[in-house]
Scaffold this active site. Structure first.
Site, PDB file in Angstrom:
ATOM      1  N   GLY A 246       0.831  -1.196   0.000  1.00  0.00           N
ATOM      2  CA  GLY A 246       0.000   0.000   0.000  1.00  0.00           C
ATOM      3  C   GLY A 246       0.869   1.250   0.000  1.00  0.00           C
ATOM      4  O   GLY A 246       0.683   2.148  -0.788  1.00  0.00           O
ATOM      5  N   ALA A 517       1.680  -1.443  14.737  1.00  0.00           N
ATOM      6  CA  ALA A 517       2.279  -2.426  15.638  1.00  0.00           C
ATOM      7  C   ALA A 517       2.150  -1.974  17.083  1.00  0.00           C
ATOM      8  O   ALA A 517       1.738  -2.747  17.959  1.00  0.00           O
ATOM      9  CB  ALA A 517       3.739  -2.663  15.269  1.00  0.00           C
ATOM     10  N   ASN A 657       9.540  -7.973  16.744  1.00  0.00           N
ATOM     11  CA  ASN A 657      10.095  -9.113  16.003  1.00  0.00           C
ATOM     12  C   ASN A 657      11.224  -8.566  15.132  1.00  0.00           C
ATOM     13  O   ASN A 657      10.979  -7.971  14.088  1.00  0.00           O
ATOM     14  CB  ASN A 657       8.988  -9.753  15.144  1.00  0.00           C
ATOM     15  CG  ASN A 657       9.510 -10.953  14.363  1.00  0.00           C
ATOM     16  OD1 ASN A 657      10.660 -10.976  13.926  1.00  0.00           O
ATOM     17  ND2 ASN A 657       8.658 -11.945  14.193  1.00  0.00           N
ATOM     18  N   PRO A 658      12.474  -8.739  15.570  1.00  0.00           N
ATOM     19  CA  PRO A 658      13.601  -8.115  14.859  1.00  0.00           C
ATOM     20  C   PRO A 658      13.691  -8.544  13.395  1.00  0.00           C
ATOM     21  O   PRO A 658      14.051  -7.742  12.539  1.00  0.00           O
ATOM     22  CB  PRO A 658      14.823  -8.614  15.629  1.00  0.00           C
ATOM     23  CG  PRO A 658      14.319  -9.009  16.969  1.00  0.00           C
ATOM     24  CD  PRO A 658      12.897  -9.455  16.783  1.00  0.00           C
ATOM     25  N   VAL A 729       8.440   1.604  12.872  1.00  0.00           N
ATOM     26  CA  VAL A 729       9.437   0.869  12.100  1.00  0.00           C
ATOM     27  C   VAL A 729       9.298   1.123  10.599  1.00  0.00           C
ATOM     28  O   VAL A 729      10.266   1.377   9.898  1.00  0.00           O
ATOM     29  CB  VAL A 729       9.306  -0.654  12.380  1.00  0.00           C
ATOM     30  CG1 VAL A 729      10.152  -1.462  11.409  1.00  0.00           C
ATOM     31  CG2 VAL A 729       9.709  -0.964  13.819  1.00  0.00           C
ATOM     32  N   GLY A 730       8.061   1.069  10.107  1.00  0.00           N
ATOM     33  CA  GLY A 730       7.827   0.950   8.670  1.00  0.00           C
ATOM     34  C   GLY A 730       8.314   2.110   7.824  1.00  0.00           C
ATOM     35  O   GLY A 730       8.767   1.916   6.707  1.00  0.00           O
ATOM     36  N   GLU A 731       8.196   3.318   8.310  1.00  0.00           N
ATOM     37  CA  GLU A 731       8.534   4.472   7.487  1.00  0.00           C
ATOM     38  C   GLU A 731       9.929   5.008   7.754  1.00  0.00           C
ATOM     39  O   GLU A 731      10.525   5.681   6.911  1.00  0.00           O
ATOM     40  CB  GLU A 731       7.485   5.579   7.688  1.00  0.00           C
ATOM     41  CG  GLU A 731       6.270   5.309   6.842  1.00  0.00           C
ATOM     42  CD  GLU A 731       4.987   5.865   7.418  1.00  0.00           C
ATOM     43  OE1 GLU A 731       4.404   6.736   6.797  1.00  0.00           O
ATOM     44  OE2 GLU A 731       4.574   5.414   8.511  1.00  0.00           O
TER      45      GLU A 731
END
Ligand SMILES: Cc1cc2nc3c(=O)[nH]c(=O)nc-3n(C[C@H](O)[C@H](O)[C@H](O)COP(=O)(O)OP(=O)(O)OC[C@H]3O[C@@H](n4cnc5c(N)ncnc54)[C@H](O)[C@@H]3O)c2cc1C
Ligand code: SF4
Lengths: 764, 327
Positions: A246, A517, A657-658, A729-731
């Site tokens: 997305g 998350a 979760n690394p 984390v994602g961005e």
């Protein structure tokens, strides 16, 4: 491509299932074997197919549409035009602001961008719809378009006062500073380019609407459909079990969504509409093109005295998108004087939208390039320059950082990269025809927080179900929620199944801004905790419970078995216990909202972003941080840039979760490499039309473009950011990659490229 | 619906007969044809599937020539041991083309017949004017987005770049295309647009490419293909060069040299001026660079593609230098 995985301690792998363990994606096998059914893959009886007709002009009026040939073509059920499509009500925006217009027309008479939907053909088969769509004749009265930011007609745009950030007297301090740099930085229109295109299947049963659509926000999109069609929110069910990427583009219901749902209603048949690849470049907004000027004044020893920043982003004629360009500029470095202002400029484009780290991403390209220029102006090592100006607190909010491991990131990254061996002079490193450059840049992303809800069910066979209307678009929601439930309940992770992607499940807000998350682990932790309390409560008090006569205060659950903490008395599996007490299931719904929250507030919380919690709420300013170290190799004759090495040290707080976090970081880094070197929506300036809207011509990095990437986690649990201590984390990782590469290009060549992408003609 | 009939040809003869039908098009690997049909450029009334014709995929290489069947897959030719040793530039041109998946499907015959990547050519819905699609309709590219367009062999009618790689190597080594009844130089098979941009190949209705033949030579044995582009893989050339070099016994004097360019011209472009300037000369870097500039004589740019005029000679020079080093 070689990707280094971080070494992990044996204790980690021993506790794979625990939060913090390196469990592989639980949805992986389904995706690899093709068992995962995506939204468009639903087989429905009587399914029809819709194909859109797009405007071939960028501005003007539709004067006539001749649909006769299309209407009589084989298999055609309807040709929808602005004249005959059913009336839709206006829907409120994602903040919940009421609509500006009472009605909404997804097919337009007034064209404001090339490719805008003017008609749609619905037919029994896809091929029939495609063929008939080509027969629809549209006449236009074309008016001059403003094609992009550099169009003479574009002007300076509209000031967005809410973006203004100022302290001290920035202009005066800049004028007086002994060392000054000032430069302009540009980023082009970029696209999310998810592999799975946009589209949907819509089916009405009476007043009930079911939509199968890839979505980053089921509840928000369901609200929009409900408002368009004036049906109760509960009547709309959105299903989105898997999402093929997305990157910010799939969070809202769009014009094509409205067309498909209207067609289904009008024909009383289910309708499938999937955008073609070129339509994916014109039917919703990518990242707006931006222009920034950054002026920095400093002392001779490198201490910044003033930053003056001006930014502009393009937006649409009929909608406003603000890409917050001062977001990183205002917090990365300590400065006594600061000014940032921003305008938006209307051009004939679809309304731009969110693409991974909207705002922070282009903002960092400006400030992180500029700080490098200042370092060279002063002859100071660019890494040293950043440390000299390290912000010990949030310079804008004037609050303490919740956690900021950026110094640690610089240190760990520099060490792993070998930064100390760098010679600072441009063009000082080479290997044959290749000029070698090493660059550094930092990145950051705010911790966006919200409230979430989850249902956790303990079933009579001892298994656990988690339900949430949040989604997994590859970032790992299925996996970390399973880990959270398993750890909280004390059951093996393979006994937990997670169900996502159905708006009839427990509600969730948007999966965007890297918040999911943190929000959802908190909600699942809470719901699972409630289920556990109920389980233990029953074990202690239920008359049929084998533990009842133990007279214990509490019990514990481990590996799916219930026992007393000291081990005396019975030791029973949850399944046996449920049988013993004759229960089918224990169900708990948990949310992180205050108990006093009203139903209206709850609705607003999940279907708008109005109740997001500011990252500077209370005493702290909360952000993720990172430092990227990049080696580029540039062919001195050809100007081609290849990224040879990336080392990034990142602070996302505690990692749930690394393995999944590293994969998200690497994904961001890869996307950043594309942004730096390849991606650009090419606009034909006579027609205001994107001419490279396909995957052969819109360049995204291939495996061959991606070097060794090493990621290092330097985060520590941040109790102010989320229930379990994680930050976004994602961005994060895409922020700062482009300037790190541009800085490395300067180091290699002595040439400063301030216009992305850095294509070869800019270096020869 | 746009219906078409599908015929499967079992022999070259059958393919030829069917190909003579009006509106007929051959289907080999389909990687170009299906793409062009999807964007509305190719509208065949009959599709003749030649991919089942037996024996047309043979690759036969001897010291003095290579004969490559029209249905040989790009990947097979690229990996062929004798092609690699006798015609390295041909192998290198192929493995740097397209993607692994496309190379596994695509054939040599289809490769020669691929069409330009000019975005205006490929979007009839939005850009009706295109002389290559419809004679005399105009050119939408001139004045538009021209970063990828040609600087050599252009006309007022069309500036579209010939996008392929293989044909550049073929032109360098005087390869011929076998059309069954007649054979012609690959160089002559491709036509510069002039006033008739719609005529891209010298191929007549009913003709089928059966093979390409490449004469062996010392220059072909010491040859290379250098392809320059922003993306490391899976992108058409910004500029490319196929070069073959044969030196005298002294190791520095040029006995034979072949130079052809891709990505910058309207057809695979033989750079004879560069060859003539270097033949018989002792070469060093300065001579090579100076001679390479000659390839751009007569180049015309349209703004965004100006860089190609600087880039292409550098690609030639790099290829010659690389071959010189391996002396
Ligand atoms: C995304 C993409 C990237 C690409 N990148 C590159 C690249 O970097 N370099 C490069 O060189 N190429 C590239 N290509 C082009 C690719 O190499 C060609 O599509 C392929 O070689 C065509 O072969 P085919 O067998 O699939 O042809 P088909 O699609 O089957 O046929 C193509 C055309 O040739 C005709 N034809 C086929 N066989 C014969 C024959 N024997 N005699 C007469 N006419 C015939 C057909 O009628 C049709 O008009 C790319 C293609 C795509 C889609
Ligand atoms: S350059 Fe040639 S192919 Fe492209 S639009 Fe012009 S005429 Fe057509």
């Amino acid at each position: 491509m070689t990707v280094h995985d971080m070494k992990h301690a044996a204790s980690d792998s021993a506790r794979l299932e625990a939060v913090g363990g390196r469990l592989s994606r639980v949805d992986g096998p389904a995706k690899i074997t093709g068992a995962a059914k995506y939204a468009f893959e639903q087989q429905l009886d009587g399914l029809t197919h819709a194909v859109l007709v797009g405007a071939t002009i960028a501005a003007g009026k539709v004067t006539a549409i001749d649909a006769r040939a299309a209407e009589t073509a084989p298999g055609v059920l309807a040709v929808l035009t602005p004249d005959n499509i059913m009336e839709l009500k206006g829907a409120s925006d994602w903040l919940g602001n009421p609509p500006s217009q009472p009605t909404y027309a997804p097919l337009v008479r007034e064209v404001t961008f090339s490719g805008q939907h003017v008609a749609a053909v619905v037919a029994e088969t896809f091929e029939q719809a495609v063929a008939a769509a080509a027969l629809v004749k549209v006449w236009y009265d074309e008016t001059p378009a403003i094609v992009d930011l550099s169009d003479g007609k574009a002007g300076d745009g509209i000031p967005i006062d809410a973006m203004t950030k100022e302290w001290g007297d920035a202009e005066a301090a800049f004028a007086e500073a002994p060392v000054r740099i000032c430069a302009a930085y540009n980023t082009p229109r970029e696209f999310q380019a998810a592999m799975e295109p946009h589209g949907l299947i819509a089916r009405w049963e009476g007043d009930e609407l079911t939509i199968w659509e890839p979505s980053q926000w089921l509840d928000g999109m369901a609200r929009t459909y409900a408002e368009w069609f004036s049906v109760p929110f509960e009547n709309v069910r959105l299903v989105s079990p898997y999402v093929g990427g997305g990157f910010g583009s799939k969070a809202v219901a769009l014009a094509h969504s409205a067309v498909a749902a209207a067609a289904a209603r009008m024909l009383d048949r289910p309708v499938k509409l999937v955008l073609t690849r070129p339509q994916n470049f014109t039917s919703y907004g990518g990242r707006a093109a931006t222009r920034q000027t950054v002026a920095i004044g400093a002392d001779r020893d490198g201490k910044i005295q003033s930053i003056v920043h001006r930014g502009v982003n393009e937006t649409a004629v009929d909608g406003t998108w603000v890409e917050p360009l001062g977001s990183v500029t205002s917090i990365m470095y300590a400065t006594p004087n600061f000014s940032s202002k921003q305008n938006v400029v209307r051009v004939n484009t679809v309304v731009p939208g969110a693409k991974r780290a909207p705002g922070e991403n282009p903002s960092a390209f400006g400030i992180e390039s500029a700080i490098d220029e200042l370092a060279y102006e002063l002859g100071i090592d660019p890494l040293e320059m950043r440390l000299i100006n390290y912000a010990e607190q949030d310079p804008h909010a004037k609050k303490a950082w919740s956690t900021r491991q950026l110094r640690e990131a610089f240190a760990a990254g520099a060490e792993a990269f070998g930064w100390a061996k760098r010679s600072n002079a441009p063009r000082s490193m080479r290997d044959g025809h290749q000029l070698i450059g090493w660059g550094v840049a930092a990145g950051t992303y705010p911790v966006r927080r919200a409230h979430g809800e989850a249902v956790v069910k303990l079933l009579s066979d001892g298994s656990v179900e988690v339900e949430s209307s949040s989604i997994d678009m590859g970032q790992g929601t299925y996996t970390i929620l399973a880990q959270t439930a398993a750890e909280t309940l004390g059951v093996p992770v393979e006994r937990v199944s997670v169900k996502l992607g159905d708006s009839h499940f427990a509600r969730a807000g948007v999966t965007g801004g890297s918040r999911l998350a943190g929000v959802m682990t908190g909600a699942v932790h809470k719901a699972a905790g409630q289920a556990l309390d109920e389980l233990i409560g029953l074990a202690l008090s239920e008359p049929r419970s084998p533990f009842q006569k133990l007279q214990a205060n509490t019990l514990q659950v481990r590996d799916g078995r219930i026992a007393s903490p000291r081990g005396e008395g019975p030791d029973l599996s949850i399944a046996d216990f449920m049988v013993a007490i004759g229960r089918d299931q224990i169900e708990a719904k948990g949310d992180t909202l205050p108990a006093s929250t009203t139903p209206e507030e709850r609705y607003k919380n999940y279907t708008t972003i109005a109740m997001s919690i500011p990252h500077t709420e209370g005493d702290y300013s909360r952000h993720s941080w990172c430092a990227h170290f990049v080696e580029v190799r540039i062919d001195e004759d050809f100007g081609t840039v290849r990224v040879a090495r990336v080392v990034s040290a990142l602070d996302s707080g505690r990692l749930y979760n690394p393995k999944l976090a590293e994969s998200q970081w690497k994904g961001g880094i890869i996307m950043g490499i594309g942004q730096a070197l390849l991606e650009e929506g090419v606009v034909d300036r006579r027609h205001g039309r994107i001419v490279n809207g396909n995957f052969a011509d819109y360049m995204l990095p291939t495996n061959a473009d991606i070097p060794d990437i090493q990621t290092i986690s330097v985060g520590i649990p941040d109790p102010h950011s989320s229930a379990l201590g994680g930050k976004g984390v994602g961005e994060l990782a895409i922020v700062g990659i482009a300037p790190a590469i541009a800085n490395a290009v300067f180091h290699a060549t002595g040439k400063r490229v301030r216009d992305l992408p850095i294509t070869l003609e800019k270096l020869i | 619906m746009r219906d078409f009939s599908y015929l499967r040809a079992d022999s070259v003869e059958a393919a030829r007969n069917a190909a003579a039908l009006p509106g007929a098009m051959l289907l080999a690997g389909g990687t170009t044809l299906i793409d062009l049909a999807k964007c509305g450029v190719a509208e065949p009334s009959t599709v003749i599937d030649i991919s089942h014709i037996e024996g047309l995929d043979a690759i036969d290489v001897t010291a003095d020539r290579a004969v490559i069947g029209a249905l040989a897959r790009m990947s097979h030719v690229a990996d062929h041991t004798s092609v690699k040793s006798c015609f390295p530039a041909v192998s290198e041109a192929l493995w740097q083309a397209a993607s692994a998946q496309l190379r596994n499907m695509a054939t040599v015959g289809g490769n020669l017949m691929q069409r330009t990547r000019c975005p205006y050519f490929r979007d009839p819905q939005n850009f009706p004017a295109c002389n290559k699609r419809a004679h005399g309709s105009g050119c939408s590219a001139i004045g538009g987005a021209t970063r990828g367009h040609a600087v050599l062999g252009v006309s007022e009618a069309c500036i579209a770049t010939y996008p392929g790689d293989l044909a550049v190597a073929l032109v360098a080594f005087d390869a011929e295309v076998d059309l069954g009844g007649r054979k012609l130089k690959v160089e002559d098979f491709f036509l510069a647009p002039g006033a008739t941009a719609e005529q891209e190949h010298d191929i007549r209705p009913g003709e089928v490419i059966t093979a390409v033949e490449i004469p062996g030579s010392a220059a072909a044995r010491r040859s290379t293909y250098i392809k320059v582009r922003d993306r490391q893989s899976y992108e058409f050339a910004a500029a490319s060069a196929a070069v073959g070099l044969e030196l005298e016994g002294d190791g520095r004097t040029v006995r034979d040299i072949r130079v052809a360019l891709g990505g910058v011209a309207t057809k695979p472009w033989r750079a004879r001026a560069v060859e003539e300037a270097l033949k018989g000369k002792a070469i060093d870097e300065a001579t090579i660079r100076k001679a390479s500039e000659l390839a751009m004589e007569g180049a015309v740019d349209h703004g965004a593609n100006h860089y190609k005029i600087a880039l292409a000679p550098r690609v030639i020079a790099r290829a010659i230098l690389k071959l010189g080093e391996t002396a």
